[in-house]
Each structure stands twice: as C-alpha cells, then as structure tokens.
Motif scaffolding. Structure first.
Motif, short mmCIF file in Angstrom:
data_model
loop_
_atom_site.label_atom_id
_atom_site.label_comp_id
_atom_site.label_asym_id
_atom_site.label_seq_id
_atom_site.Cartn_x
_atom_site.Cartn_y
_atom_site.Cartn_z
N GLU A 1 0.82 -1.21 0.00
CA GLU A 1 0.00 0.00 0.00
C GLU A 1 0.85 1.26 0.00
O GLU A 1 0.50 2.27 -0.61
N THR A 2 1.98 1.22 0.68
CA THR A 2 2.84 2.41 0.79
C THR A 2 3.87 2.51 -0.33
O THR A 2 4.54 3.54 -0.47
N GLY A 3 3.99 1.45 -1.12
CA GLY A 3 5.00 1.45 -2.18
C GLY A 3 6.37 1.03 -1.71
O GLY A 3 7.31 0.91 -2.52
N LEU A 4 6.52 0.76 -0.40
CA LEU A 4 7.81 0.34 0.13
C LEU A 4 8.20 -1.07 -0.31
O LEU A 4 9.34 -1.49 -0.12
N ILE A 5 7.26 -1.78 -0.91
CA ILE A 5 7.55 -3.13 -1.39
C ILE A 5 8.65 -3.11 -2.43
O ILE A 5 9.40 -4.09 -2.57
N ARG A 6 8.79 -1.99 -3.15
CA ARG A 6 9.87 -1.90 -4.14
C ARG A 6 11.23 -1.89 -3.47
O ARG A 6 12.16 -2.57 -3.90
N VAL A 7 11.35 -1.10 -2.41
CA VAL A 7 12.62 -1.03 -1.68
C VAL A 7 12.92 -2.36 -1.01
O VAL A 7 14.04 -2.88 -1.06
N VAL A 8 11.90 -2.94 -0.38
CA VAL A 8 12.09 -4.22 0.30
C VAL A 8 12.41 -5.32 -0.71
O VAL A 8 13.24 -6.19 -0.47
N ARG B 1 10.63 1.79 -13.50
CA ARG B 1 11.55 2.07 -14.62
C ARG B 1 12.95 1.57 -14.33
O ARG B 1 13.70 1.24 -15.26
N ASP B 2 13.31 1.54 -13.04
CA ASP B 2 14.68 1.19 -12.66
C ASP B 2 14.87 -0.30 -12.40
O ASP B 2 15.94 -0.70 -11.93
N PHE B 3 13.84 -1.11 -12.67
CA PHE B 3 13.96 -2.53 -12.33
C PHE B 3 15.14 -3.18 -13.05
O PHE B 3 15.97 -3.85 -12.42
N GLY C 1 18.46 -1.85 -11.73
CA GLY C 1 18.76 -2.36 -10.39
C GLY C 1 19.20 -3.82 -10.44
O GLY C 1 20.12 -4.23 -9.72
N LEU C 2 18.54 -4.60 -11.29
CA LEU C 2 18.90 -6.00 -11.43
C LEU C 2 20.31 -6.13 -11.99
O LEU C 2 21.12 -6.95 -11.50
N ALA C 3 20.64 -5.31 -12.98
CA ALA C 3 21.97 -5.35 -13.58
C ALA C 3 23.05 -4.99 -12.56
O ALA C 3 24.11 -5.62 -12.51
N ARG D 1 27.52 -6.76 -8.82
CA ARG D 1 28.11 -6.92 -7.49
C ARG D 1 28.29 -8.40 -7.12
O ARG D 1 29.21 -8.76 -6.40
N TYR D 2 27.37 -9.21 -7.62
CA TYR D 2 27.41 -10.65 -7.31
C TYR D 2 27.32 -11.43 -8.63
O TYR D 2 26.27 -11.96 -8.97
N PRO D 3 28.43 -11.51 -9.37
CA PRO D 3 28.39 -12.13 -10.70
C PRO D 3 27.90 -13.58 -10.69
O PRO D 3 27.25 -14.02 -11.63
N ASP D 4 28.23 -14.31 -9.61
CA ASP D 4 27.80 -15.71 -9.57
C ASP D 4 26.32 -15.86 -9.30
O ASP D 4 25.77 -16.95 -9.41
#
Length: 246
Positions: A43-50, A87-89, A92-94, A99-102
């Motif tokens: 509801e708050t949109g914090l699910i993206r950060v979490v 838009r940043d998904f 952010g994934l990249a 940071r963690y290539p494996d």
C-alpha cells in the motif's frame, strides 16, 4: 530477515531450489507473520525497496554459501508488480548482478500473473532481459489471477507454480484435481516445469507425483528455515514415492 523454503524434485527427492521468504523480526513481538506487514508495504510502495533488499541479500547469501564450499540450490526471489513495473527494475537487477556475478547462476524470479495486466509488453521485455542474464522466471500462484492462453506461450518463463488453494483441495474436490491435471499438462506442452506449493500431506504429494508434477514445496517437506539451518537440507533426499499410511 530471510528464511528459505526448499523445493524438492519428485524424481530424485533432492532439494532442487529454495524460495527466499521475508520475515520481520520485531524487537518487541518477535517474528511478525508476512500477512500482517506485506500488505502495508504494498500500500505504501515500500515493497519496491524491500524487494530490492531481498534480491540483494539472496544474491549475497548464494555467494556466501558458494565461498563456504557448499553447493547451494538456486534461490527464488518474489518480485512484486510494483517492483517489476518500476523504470529502474532492469538497471537495479543489472547492478546487483555486477556486485554478485555468480548470482546469475543461482537466482530465480517469481512473479504473479497480475504483473501482465497493465504492461504486458514491458513486463515481457524486462523478464526476457533477466533470462538473458541467466536467471530463471516462474509464475507464482498460477491459476488464481489473470491467466490467458493467448499470451502464456509468449511469456519468457521457465516454470509455473500451482497455487496452494488447488493443492489443498485436490484430494477432496474433483474440480481442483482437474485444474491441477490441466495445468501440469499445459505447462509440459509448453516445455515448462511445474511446482506445487503448499504441499502438506502425503496424499497430496502422492497424487501430484502420479500426475507427473515436477517439484513440491510445503510443510510436508520443510518449513521456511533460517540460512544456517536450511544448509542441512542441501544434500537431503526425501522419499517422494512413499505411499500414504492408511
């Protein structure tokens, strides 16, 4: 914090994957059930950060297990519609994979059918990008949302997860058994794996095995466990062919 629930292969009985499940350890009340705080995050949109936090920590955990000399199974991370729609998904994934290539060899994404309602083309593009980097994609809670045969074959996915509501009722309701049978047949026709979630009884496991379901996940096999406890199951073998006791 993250707990991990194993996914077990019906053919081998081995742990073939894990699902990362978030837990809130409240200093006063202890572990708070996800059903009480996940809706607030949405509801708050914090699910993206979490969601980003979960992806980061799952990737870090996979690397830690690998560096410790273990052979961890792939870890599935839930991605919300808000998170995938950002838009940043992709960026952010990249960054996480840099940071963690494996992690490319050890992270899967689980999404719900609802993510395709607002932006089918955009979702397909982002998931295709994830798969191109080595991540696998599964549709979670399949059969309860916005399934459409017109686009199912177009989706860049590797597996579907049968919703626990069908698994729960399948030994008592012929309709639910028919739905599970149809989902398994359809998925296999599209060269997709099928994971049954919420498996809690030997009867359910036996029927799913007979229907040629690929993987099972649920309390019958293991509850979600902290990272230091779930490692004990990496080499475990479950007897998936055992018949229920009468």
């Amino acid at each position: 914090m993250l707990h991990y629930q194993p996914k077990v292969d019906f053919k081998t009985g081995g742990v073939i994957g894990l699902e990362a499940l978030i837990r809130w350890n409240d200093p006063t009340n202890g572990l708070v059930p996800p059903g009480k705080f996940i809706p607030v995050l949405e509801e708050t949109g914090l699910i993206r950060v979490v969601g980003d936090w979960v992806l980061e920590h799952a990737a870090a955990q996979f690397r830690a297990w690998t560096l410790a000399g273990l052979s961890p199974p792939r870890i599935a991370v839930n991605v919300s519609a808000l998170q995938l729609g950002s838009r940043d998904f992709a960026l952010g994934l990249a960054r996480t994979l840099e940071r963690y290539p494996d992690a490319s060899a050890g992270i899967d994404l689980e999404i719900t059918e609802s993510v395709f309602v607002d932006d089918l083309a955009g979702s397909i593009e982002k998931l295709a990008l994830a798969r191109s980097r080595g991540l696998a994609v599964a549709i979670d809670d399949f059969g309860t949302g916005y399934s459409s045969l017109s686009y199912l074959g177009r989706l860049p996915i590797d597996a579907v997860k049968i919703d626990r509501s069908f698994v729960e009722r399948m030994t008592d309701e012929p309709q639910s058994t028919s739905i599970v049978t149809t989902v398994i047949s359809l998925a296999h026709a599209l060269d997709l794996k099928v994971i049954a979630e919420g498996v809690e009884t030997p009867q359910q496991a036996q029927l799913l095995r007979l229907l040629k379901c690929d993987q099972a996940q649920g309390f019958l096999l293991a509850r979600p466990l902290p990272a230091d406890e779930v490692t004990k199951l990496f080499e475990a073998r479950f007897n998936m062919s055992e018949k229920p006791k009468s």
